[in-house]
Design a protein around this motif. Structure first.
Motif, mmCIF file in Angstrom:
data_model
loop_
_atom_site.group_PDB
_atom_site.id
_atom_site.type_symbol
_atom_site.label_atom_id
_atom_site.label_comp_id
_atom_site.label_asym_id
_atom_site.label_seq_id
_atom_site.Cartn_x
_atom_site.Cartn_y
_atom_site.Cartn_z
ATOM 1 N N GLY A 253 -14.011 81.544 -22.130
ATOM 2 C CA GLY A 253 -12.825 81.560 -22.982
ATOM 3 C C GLY A 253 -12.611 82.912 -23.646
ATOM 4 O O GLY A 253 -11.679 83.101 -24.415
ATOM 5 N N GLU A 254 -13.508 83.859 -23.358
ATOM 6 C CA GLU A 254 -13.414 85.216 -23.934
ATOM 7 C C GLU A 254 -13.139 86.203 -22.812
ATOM 8 O O GLU A 254 -13.745 86.107 -21.744
ATOM 9 N N GLY A 255 -12.275 87.160 -23.078
ATOM 10 C CA GLY A 255 -11.987 88.165 -22.061
ATOM 11 C C GLY A 255 -12.661 89.494 -22.367
ATOM 12 O O GLY A 255 -12.804 89.870 -23.530
ATOM 13 N N SER A 256 -13.077 90.202 -21.325
ATOM 14 C CA SER A 256 -13.603 91.565 -21.491
ATOM 15 C C SER A 256 -12.915 92.461 -20.475
ATOM 16 O O SER A 256 -12.739 92.083 -19.317
ATOM 17 N N SER A 257 -12.558 93.655 -20.926
ATOM 18 C CA SER A 257 -11.900 94.595 -20.019
ATOM 19 C C SER A 257 -12.959 95.319 -19.191
ATOM 20 O O SER A 257 -14.154 95.299 -19.522
ATOM 21 N N VAL A 258 -12.510 95.981 -18.144
ATOM 22 C CA VAL A 258 -13.442 96.748 -17.303
ATOM 23 C C VAL A 258 -14.161 97.786 -18.163
ATOM 24 O O VAL A 258 -15.389 97.949 -18.057
ATOM 25 N N LEU A 259 -13.427 98.453 -19.045
ATOM 26 C CA LEU A 259 -14.071 99.478 -19.890
ATOM 27 C C LEU A 259 -15.080 98.848 -20.844
ATOM 28 O O LEU A 259 -16.131 99.435 -21.130
ATOM 29 N N GLU A 260 -14.778 97.645 -21.326
ATOM 30 C CA GLU A 260 -15.743 96.966 -22.213
ATOM 31 C C GLU A 260 -17.019 96.594 -21.455
ATOM 32 O O GLU A 260 -18.121 96.657 -22.006
ATOM 33 N N VAL A 261 -16.867 96.196 -20.210
ATOM 34 C CA VAL A 261 -18.054 95.874 -19.408
ATOM 35 C C VAL A 261 -18.886 97.144 -19.192
ATOM 36 O O VAL A 261 -20.115 97.129 -19.348
ATOM 37 N N ILE A 262 -18.210 98.227 -18.887
ATOM 38 C CA ILE A 262 -18.939 99.493 -18.666
ATOM 39 C C ILE A 262 -19.622 99.942 -19.966
ATOM 40 O O ILE A 262 -20.772 100.403 -19.951
ATOM 41 N N ASP A 263 -18.962 99.748 -21.100
ATOM 42 C CA ASP A 263 -19.584 100.071 -22.401
ATOM 43 C C ASP A 263 -20.832 99.222 -22.637
ATOM 44 O O ASP A 263 -21.844 99.713 -23.144
ATOM 45 N N ALA A 264 -20.734 97.954 -22.294
ATOM 46 C CA ALA A 264 -21.887 97.062 -22.485
ATOM 47 C C ALA A 264 -23.047 97.525 -21.607
ATOM 48 O O ALA A 264 -24.215 97.467 -22.012
ATOM 49 N N ILE A 265 -22.738 97.987 -20.411
ATOM 50 C CA ILE A 265 -23.793 98.490 -19.520
ATOM 51 C C ILE A 265 -24.408 99.767 -20.119
ATOM 52 O O ILE A 265 -25.631 99.947 -20.102
ATOM 53 N N ALA A 266 -23.566 100.619 -20.685
ATOM 54 C CA ALA A 266 -24.075 101.850 -21.316
ATOM 55 C C ALA A 266 -25.017 101.490 -22.462
ATOM 56 O O ALA A 266 -26.098 102.071 -22.607
ATOM 57 N N ARG A 267 -24.620 100.480 -23.257
ATOM 58 C CA ARG A 267 -25.473 100.037 -24.382
ATOM 59 C C ARG A 267 -26.801 99.499 -23.865
ATOM 60 O O ARG A 267 -27.864 99.828 -24.382
ATOM 61 N N ALA A 268 -26.725 98.666 -22.837
ATOM 62 C CA ALA A 268 -27.949 98.037 -22.317
ATOM 63 C C ALA A 268 -28.899 99.082 -21.750
ATOM 64 O O ALA A 268 -30.115 98.916 -21.794
ATOM 65 N N GLN A 269 -28.341 100.157 -21.211
ATOM 66 C CA GLN A 269 -29.200 101.169 -20.589
ATOM 67 C C GLN A 269 -29.496 102.321 -21.542
ATOM 68 O O GLN A 269 -30.292 103.206 -21.204
ATOM 69 N N GLY A 270 -28.854 102.313 -22.705
ATOM 70 C CA GLY A 270 -29.051 103.403 -23.662
ATOM 71 C C GLY A 270 -28.574 104.736 -23.116
ATOM 72 O O GLY A 270 -29.218 105.772 -23.352
#
Ligand code: WQD
Length: 332
Positions: A253-270
């Motif tokens: 029920g929540e949307g994430s944009s492509v850029l938000e997904v890439i940001d989350a990956i950047a956070r996860a990988q530091g």
């Protein structure tokens, strides 16, 4: 309870197999191992069988009777949109023919409960904020069409036989519940980005001119472990008395944009990631977010993991060495 899981050596199927085994249920996996992996089925009996072959009905019915199966979960299907556009006949033949064999076998072996992997791809390009199950499906590619036809087939099978069925319409599935069950194909956004980063390449955003806050496409990313739990809830539902619905969206029920997904990956990988902006991909809806009301109300299921959990689990699986070993994303 004995469940036959067809396609149980695949990414999503193996997560469901693992949960069923943890519950102490008996599980028989049927898989042709074309993309599935034997190592994902540890603890379950594995029958190697291509359900699209002409003699598959008899063989499946035999396995159902021999194991005393009372339910079937059917995952086995091709699932690449682009491939389906190039080779629709294969999708019609295998996805629909395979399901026809499975349903015929269930009827013959008197297996009553069937859960089917459907997809948000049935909806096509819906022009709504939240997609509910009441929206008329309008698939825009052969893959989505085979999933929609599959839902009709379930309805027909229910009418003709003493059967109960549920179709789960998956939104964008990602992450890993256990590192060894991770998605080894590089076909969707999260694995593609991780793969490109590993090769020292920048991820490519398919268009930033969409009518969304940051201009990139919005999707509803659901953790594969949450999705696996939805199958368990669907089996319970089929075993119960009340059955008001046969199709359910599975998303957050929540949307994430492509850029938000890439940001989350950047956070996860530091790390910092600077993506390239590429061409928009044909047939991509700007936003596809599901309403999870029906499944919450009827099955009591709700996702527990958000985007950061999804991405972190995918990154951890890769760090654990579960890297692509089935299909490789083409270079470039
Ligand atoms: C997600 C978003 C891309 C790669 C597909 C099927 C759907 C369902 C789920 C099975 C989109 C963008 C992607 C990249 C990008 N499958 N993207 N750069 O297309 O939403 O859904 O998988 O049932 O039926 O269509 O998923 O992971 O391909 O893309 O910008 O390198 O990421 O444009 O907006 P999609 P996806």
């Amino acid at each position: 309870m004995t469940t036959l899981v067809i396609g149980g050596a695949g990414y999503i199927g193996s997560h469901v197999v693992r949960l069923l085994l943890e519950q102490g249920q008996k599980v028989i996996v049927v898989d042709d191992l074309s993309t599935g992996l034997r190592r994902r089925t540890e603890g379950a009996e594995l029958i190697e069988l291509d359900v699209t072959l002409p003699d598959a009905r008899e063989k499946l019915a035999f396995q159902m009777r021999a194991s005393g199966a009372d339910s079937v979960i059917h995952f086995a299907a091709h699932k690449q949109v682009g491939e389906s556009v190039e080779n629709p006949e294969m999708y019609w033949h295998d996805n629909i023919g395979g399901l026809a064999n499975v349903l015929a076998a269930c009827a013959s072996a008197e297996v009553r409960d069937v859960v089917f992997s459907s997809s948000a791809a049935v909806y096509g390009m819906p022009d709504v904020d939240l997609v509910t199950e009441d929206l008329a499906p309008q698939p825009i590619n052969p893959y989505g069409a085979t999933k929609y036809v599959g839902e009709w087939m379930l309805a027909d099978a229910e009418r003709a036989h003493d059967m109960r069925t549920v179709a789960l319409r998956y939104f964008n599935v990602a992450g890993a519940g256990w590192p060894e069950l991770a998605d080894t194909a590089v076909m969707n956004l999260v694995p593609i980005v991780l793969d490109r980063l590993e090769r020292g390449q920048a991820p490519v955003v398919f268009g930033d001119g969409y009518d969304t806050p940051d201009g990139t496409c919005i999707r509803d990313y659901v953790h594969v472990l949450d999705l696996a739990h939805a199958h368990i809830a669907a089996l319970d539902y089929l075993r119960g008395e009340e059955r008001p619905h046969r199709t359910f969206n599975v998303g957050t029920g929540e949307g994430s944009s492509v850029l938000e997904v890439i940001d989350a990956i950047a956070r996860a990988q530091g790390i910092e990631i600077t993506p390239e902006i590429g061409e928009a991909r044909a047939g991509d809806p700007a936003r596809l977010i599901c309403s999870g009301d029906r499944i919450a109300r009827t099955l009591g299921w709700k996702s527990e993991h958000g985007l950061d959990d999804i991405v972190r689990s995918a990154v951890e699986a890769r760090t654990a060495g579960i890297t692509p070993d089935v299909e490789a994303y083409p270079e470039g």
